[in-house]
Write a protein that holds these residues in place. Sequence first.
Motif, mmCIF file in Angstrom:
data_model
loop_
_atom_site.group_PDB
_atom_site.id
_atom_site.type_symbol
_atom_site.label_atom_id
_atom_site.label_comp_id
_atom_site.label_asym_id
_atom_site.label_seq_id
_atom_site.Cartn_x
_atom_site.Cartn_y
_atom_site.Cartn_z
ATOM 1 N N THR A 80 0.844 -1.188 0.000
ATOM 2 C CA THR A 80 0.000 0.000 0.000
ATOM 3 C C THR A 80 0.885 1.245 0.000
ATOM 4 O O THR A 80 1.700 1.433 0.896
ATOM 5 C CB THR A 80 -0.918 0.030 1.239
ATOM 6 N N PHE A 81 0.696 2.093 -0.999
ATOM 7 C CA PHE A 81 1.496 3.312 -1.103
ATOM 8 C C PHE A 81 1.026 4.374 -0.119
ATOM 9 O O PHE A 81 -0.176 4.579 0.072
ATOM 10 C CB PHE A 81 1.425 3.892 -2.518
ATOM 11 N N TYR A 82 1.992 5.043 0.479
ATOM 12 C CA TYR A 82 1.762 6.209 1.338
ATOM 13 C C TYR A 82 2.781 7.270 0.949
ATOM 14 O O TYR A 82 3.886 6.962 0.509
ATOM 15 C CB TYR A 82 1.954 5.862 2.820
ATOM 16 N N HIS A 83 2.390 8.519 1.120
ATOM 17 C CA HIS A 83 3.274 9.640 0.834
ATOM 18 C C HIS A 83 3.617 10.340 2.153
ATOM 19 O O HIS A 83 2.800 10.366 3.075
ATOM 20 C CB HIS A 83 2.615 10.624 -0.125
ATOM 21 N N LEU A 84 4.805 10.917 2.217
ATOM 22 C CA LEU A 84 5.232 11.638 3.409
ATOM 23 C C LEU A 84 5.500 13.095 3.063
ATOM 24 O O LEU A 84 6.238 13.396 2.120
ATOM 25 C CB LEU A 84 6.505 11.014 3.987
ATOM 26 N N GLY A 85 4.890 13.980 3.844
ATOM 27 C CA GLY A 85 5.181 15.404 3.754
ATOM 28 C C GLY A 85 6.013 15.779 4.972
ATOM 29 O O GLY A 85 5.611 15.507 6.099
#
Length: 193
Positions: A80-85
């Motif tokens: 599952t892809f997640y993005h980090l800011g």
Amino acid sequence: MTAFRLIALTAATLALAACETRTGLDAPPAQLAQFKLGHVAVVSDKATKAPISRDATPEQWQLALSKAVRERFERIDGDTFYHLGVNVDGYALAPPGVPLLISPKSVLIVSVTLITDTEGGKVVNPKPQQLTVFETLSGDSVVGSGLTKTAEEQMANLSFNAALAIEDWLAKNPQFFDPNAAPKVEIPAAQVK
């Protein structure tokens, strides 16, 4: 060796051991088994520099933090892809030439947001998580890394520790990766790149 020196050496060794953090890129925490890194967005143009600090450009922080976060999280191969800011809130890079009695330590403060890869993206933690990390103590930085390291080396050390702190924060919040957890906050499509 006098008893005083032996006690002082033992105390210094224990202090360094207490400050030691987990290092390297060992096996990722089991709680992150589903995680797969998508994008990393590092924003640093509004970072506050401490009054006693070496200079660092926003581009230098973006490069150092992006590299450290990618190295830490690209080793996790979930489904599952997640993005980090990551926002750089403030920093202090210990300068050279400060007397040994003062010997400041370098510090970095970041705020982190986890975003899902669903259409439009959803912010998993509506309030960004603020993390403060210090430089890792070593034999050549115990008297202040400003005397022994370049600004770039200090930034790499702090970025490594920030990526580690992000990993630890995510591992302590397994509910972030539970599809049945509380609803997430949608972010406007204009903010997703």
